[in-house]
Design a protein around this motif. Structure first.
Motif, PDB file in Angstrom:
ATOM      1  N   GLN A 547      46.682  45.360  46.853  1.00  0.00           N
ATOM      2  CA  GLN A 547      45.223  45.296  46.832  1.00  0.00           C
ATOM      3  C   GLN A 547      44.808  43.826  46.870  1.00  0.00           C
ATOM      4  N   PRO A 548      43.811  43.444  47.686  1.00  0.00           N
ATOM      5  CA  PRO A 548      43.396  42.032  47.712  1.00  0.00           C
ATOM      6  C   PRO A 548      42.947  41.557  46.333  1.00  0.00           C
ATOM      7  N   TYR A 549      43.443  40.393  45.937  1.00  0.00           N
ATOM      8  CA  TYR A 549      43.027  39.822  44.663  1.00  0.00           C
ATOM      9  C   TYR A 549      41.909  38.794  44.847  1.00  0.00           C
ATOM     10  N   ALA A 778      47.809  47.018  38.934  1.00  0.00           N
ATOM     11  CA  ALA A 778      47.650  45.955  37.942  1.00  0.00           C
ATOM     12  C   ALA A 778      46.529  44.992  38.341  1.00  0.00           C
ATOM     13  N   ILE A 779      46.387  44.711  39.638  1.00  0.00           N
ATOM     14  CA  ILE A 779      45.299  43.840  40.106  1.00  0.00           C
ATOM     15  C   ILE A 779      43.945  44.466  39.794  1.00  0.00           C
ATOM     16  N   LEU A 780      43.822  45.770  40.020  1.00  0.00           N
ATOM     17  CA  LEU A 780      42.569  46.455  39.713  1.00  0.00           C
ATOM     18  C   LEU A 780      42.256  46.396  38.219  1.00  0.00           C
ATOM     19  N   LYS A 781      43.278  46.576  37.386  1.00  0.00           N
ATOM     20  CA  LYS A 781      43.066  46.500  35.938  1.00  0.00           C
ATOM     21  C   LYS A 781      42.617  45.107  35.528  1.00  0.00           C
ATOM     22  N   LEU A 782      43.255  44.069  36.094  1.00  0.00           N
ATOM     23  CA  LEU A 782      42.878  42.697  35.778  1.00  0.00           C
ATOM     24  C   LEU A 782      41.448  42.406  36.229  1.00  0.00           C
TER      25      LEU A 782
END
Length: 898
Positions: A547-549, A778-782
């Motif tokens: 997922q793009p960060y 994990a990126i979405l959670k962050l």
């Protein structure tokens, strides 16, 4: 004489029609069977077939007086020997062949069955491709692997695994079954990561080499689809290789149940090498009849013996229906084989004339056998499809659930008759607890990091410019940057630890090629790539991105000017439309107030020139509260009250806007966005190695001669300050994060217009890597907890966020839309007051005319309209008090007249 005549007639019929002719039910009918005697299935199929034949011959309701004979041949698990045995059987005028036991031999014999029109009925060949239209005489009385692989794929999806390693025997049975599994997994967005094809009769050393190779691939979910005769060897070798431990998952098709059914009870108690294995088994309801058959056959009787038993009964019932339908058993020679040259005596092969009719009778069979309801669908497969899911836990084999094609998973035994193809939505679709290899109850993740050291090799671009994103420190040799901080923060939200090591890519003197960095991931030189890597189409074909960060896109950077005050600055707070509407209301209010006050207020009377000046200056003087005239009428005061409120709001807003214009710097740029930049025909700068060059030339058709490559932020600043007339550029096109970093250190430039492309930066992983999915989560959670924005602000907003500094092309002017409600209210009040005044004046005028007509002689000519209007205007011009005095005088003189 009569007897001699009958004899001669019979002889003529025999000579004229050499084929076998039966006008009545024959004394016996023959069946064939191709088995492998010395095999797990063959050892139970042979006595089961013999038991079925004996039971049928004892049952007078089936075939009547006709005796059923079965001729068996041993294929010895060889296609050649099985083919020879089939030719032997076909020479005995068999009506159908039961078997063969192997899918490989079934493929070969299906061609012969097609040519001789003899049904080939198999109770153990599960290859899905045998159901194709190519083999119309092949009938399957067991369950096809098409449904079993669908159940396997659904089980893999149920536990959340995405990739598996398939172990299969390298023949038609194994290859075609695993092919179907791959298709079913693809429907569920999963896949077979690696295939291990076991040769027939593979040696233990060969199996060990293949398993050991897969041990370090990182995937831990194994699907085993082999034969029951040699499949146990896979697990004994895996046990020795420490592959039956914690973290591994072993799933098998129904061959394991067949093998376990054939084990002695003493051997089942020593199955530690099968600890945690999950297997599918054909579900057969327990009944008194099948229990008796198992007891009579052997203590090692497996379920395929029951299928063989029901197969004989199905064929016998079809033959009985065929004979009852006046079907004659006749065979004819094939012209094709008769005319073939050579010494092979193929002319002995005869075509069963009633083969198609017998096949139709067989497909119409419907009875309840030892394995449940026996019926066939249009693909000549058995309709009833149900599997039991078992789990081996030390010495115990327990059921964790069931699967049917119609209802999916369930934890209760399914019904064996399905009248509808719709899934039952009421059943509980949960499975029971499973004990996995290693003895744990938790569902294994299904994969680990590959490689002997199990450390993720992460490639990082060692940049020469814009080193804030990622670079290797020359003093400490540490990898640091915005992208690195994001990567480390994301790892904290992973559900498991990910050991890693950074691998710098590039010499630090020039920026590395990002396409080459992505190719390093695809070629397994590194496991992942972390950095300012744009997600573009050609790269997604080689690797998987997370997922793009960071949301990125191309923007335009241009020099900014500070707009200075001018002599006409006082006009800027209002738009032209606002000025026009306000001026119109000043004139309207002055006109209406004059009309309302003219008859009652001496300040609004006098010579025409004085009245005109009073009319236009009255409303303007209200701005300064210096008007000399006072309103005396009720209607005039009402209009003035609303107008003064509107004037107060407009004045306060004008003052605030003008103050802002005079005190706050207004930023502007001659470049208003990408469209004006392209139309300007001036040089455009771009970052060396950026995809902006290809986008401008290929998508926006910008000439290459206009593009100027720039390598560093210093080069950006210099080119923009020089401008297009002094060897610089008019603007620079680059990705938003680079621009934000650039603008965080300078103040003479701004983002002009909006972002005109949208993409993102992501972490690159090898294709089908489960890390890409978990890292995306994990990126979405962050992002949800604000971590991404916090890291972004720490790196790029130390001097104020660059995105806050954009070209302000228009002052913050006041528009009519902000005040249309007040203007509407004032207009309604003014119009209402004017209408009330007009109605009142008309009523007085009518009364005034009547009084004049009573006191003057009647006119001979009618009054014209223009005369009436002229009289009304003259009446309006009179003072209201004078008109009232006339009315009072008329009222006082009326009694005297009487």
């Amino acid at each position: 004489m009569m007897g001699l005549l009958l004899f001669v007639l019979s002889l003529v019929l025999v000579l004229e029609f050499p084929n076998h002719v039966h006008c009545v039910k024959p004394a016996s009918v023959n069946l064939g069977a191709i088995l492998t005697y010395d095999s797990v299935i063959g050892r139970v199929a042979k006595p089961a077939i013999e038991a079925a034949v004996a039971d049928i011959n004892r049952d007078p309701s089936i075939l009547g007086e006709t005796r059923l004979n079965v001729f068996m041949e041993n294929s010895n698990c060889s296609g050649f020997i099985g083919l020879v045995g089939a030719f032997r059987i076909l020479g005995k005028d068999v009506l159908a062949i039961i078997g063969p036991q192997s899918s490989t031999i079934a493929h070969m014999l299906s061609f012969i069955a097609n040519g001789l029109q003899i049904p080939l009925v198999s109770f153990s060949a599960t290859d899905p491709t045998l159901s194709s239209l190519q083999f119309p005489f092949f009938v399957r009385t067991t369950q096809t692997d098409f449904y079993q692989m669908s159940a396997m794929a659904e089980l893999i999806e149920y536990y959340g695994w995405r990739q598996v390693i398939a172990i299969f025997v390298d023949n038609d049975y194994g290859r075609n079954g695993i092919s179907v599994l791959g298709d079913e997994l693809a429907k569920r967005k999963s896949s077979i990561y690696y295939k291990i094809a076991l040769p027939l009769r593979a040696s233990p050393s060969r199996i060990a080499d293949l398993l050991d190779k897969s041990k370090f691939m990182g995937r831990r979910v194994y699907v085993v689809h082999v034969s029951p005769d040699s499949g146990i060897d896979v697990f004994t070798i895996a046990y020795k290789l420490q592959m039956m431990t914690d973290g591994f998952v072993w799933l098998t098709t129904d061959w394991l149940c067949t093998a376990l059914d054939s084990f002695a009870s003493a051997k089942i108690k020593s199955l530690e090498y099968l600890q945690g294995v999950v297997s599918f088994c054909p579900y057969i309801p327990q009944s008194h009849q099948n229990s008796n058959l198992m007891y009579k056959g052997s203590s090692k009787f497996n379920k395929y013996g029951l299928y063989a038993y029901d197969t004989v009964w199905a064929v016998a019932r079809a033959i009985d229906e065929y004979l009852n339908g006046s079907g004659n058993i006749t065979f004819s020679h094939s012209n094709t084989t008769r005319d073939m040259p050579g010494k092979i005596q193929l002319e002995r092969l005869k075509i069963f004339d009633g083969g198609k009719m017998l096949l139709n009778k067989l497909l119409q069979v419907n009875f309840t056998g030892l394995t449940g309801t026996v019926r066939f669908n249009l693909e000549r497969n058995r309709i009833t499809t149900a599997y039991e899911i078992i789990n081996i836990d030390h010495e115990e084999i327990h059921t964790v659930g069931y699967w049917t094609h119609h209802s999916g998973f369930t934890n209760v035994p399914p019904k064996m008759s399905f009248e509808s193809g719709h899934r039952n939505l009421i059943v509980d679709r949960n499975l029971g607890d499973v004990t996995w290899p290693g003895g744990k109850k938790e569902i294994p993740r299904g994969w680990v990091l590959g490689g002997n050291d199990k450390v993720l090799r992460v490639g990082v671009p060692n940049r020469a410019s814009y080193i804030a994103f990622s670079t290797e420190s020359k003093s400490t040799h540490k990898i640091e940057g915005y992208c690195i901080d994001v990567f480390k923060a994301v790892l904290k939200y992973m559900p498991y630890a990910v050991p890693y090591k950074f691998v710098p890519v590039g010499d630090g003197l020039s920026n590395p090629n990002y396409d080459e960095l992505v190719n390093m991931v695809a070629e397994n030189i590194i496991d992942a790539a972390v950095g300012d890597i744009a997600i573009v189409t050609n790269r997604t074909k080689a690797v998987d991105f997370t997922q793009p960060y960071a949301a990125t896109g191309l923007v335009v950077v241009a020099p900014i000017w500070i707009s200075k005050s001018s002599k006409w600055v006082f006009l800027k707070p209002f738009t032209v439309q606002m000025w026009c509407v306000t001026l119109a209301f000043f004139i309207l209010i002055g006109l209406v107030i004059w009309v309302l006050e003219h008859r009652v207020n001496s300040d609004f009377r006098g010579p025409p020139r004085q009245q005109l000046i009073t009319m236009f200056l009255f409303s303007f003087s209200t701005l300064f509260k210096t008007q000399q005239e006072n309103t005396s009428s009720v209607l005039g005061r009402m209009v003035m009250m609303v107008w003064l409120f509107l004037l107060m709001v407009i004045t306060a807003s004008y003052t605030a806007s003008l103050t802002s214009i005079l005190t706050v710097q207004q930023l502007s740029s001659p470049i208003k966005g990408i469209d004006s930049l392209i139309a300007s025909n001036e040089p455009i700068g771009y970052q060396v190695g950026s995809f902006a060059h290809n986008y401008l030339t290929d998508c926006l058709n910008v000439r290459n001669s206009r593009l100027v490559p720039l390598g560093t932020p210093e080069a950006y600043s210099k080119a923009l300050k020089l401008g297009p007339k002094n060897g610089g550029v008019a603007a620079i096109v680059d990705e938003l994060p680079y621009v934000e970093l650039f603008l965080s250190k300078v103040t003479d430039f701004c983002i002009s217009g909006q972002m005109f492309t949208k993409n993102g930066w992501g972490f690159a992983f090898q294709r089908d890597s489960p890390l890409a999915i978990d890292m995306s989560t994990a990126i979405l959670k962050l992002s949800e907890v604000g971590g991404l924005q916090k890291i972004h602000d720490e790196w790029f907003c130390k001097k104020g966020c660059a995105t806050d500094r954009r070209d302000i092309t228009d002052p913050n002017q006041l528009h009519i839309n902000s005040f249309w409600g007040l203007f509407l209210l004032s207009g309604i009040a003014t119009l209402t007051a004017f209408l009330v005044f007009l109605m009142r004046s008309i009523r007085q005028f009518v009364k005034y005319n009547k009084s004049l007509e009573l006191n003057s002689p009647p006119e001979t000519e009618p009054t014209r309209c223009t005369q009436s209007i002229h009289k009304f205007i003259n009446f309006i011009d009179k003072r209201e008090e004078a008109v009232k005095n006339i009315f009072r005088q008329q009222q006082s003189s009326q009694p005297e007249i009487r």
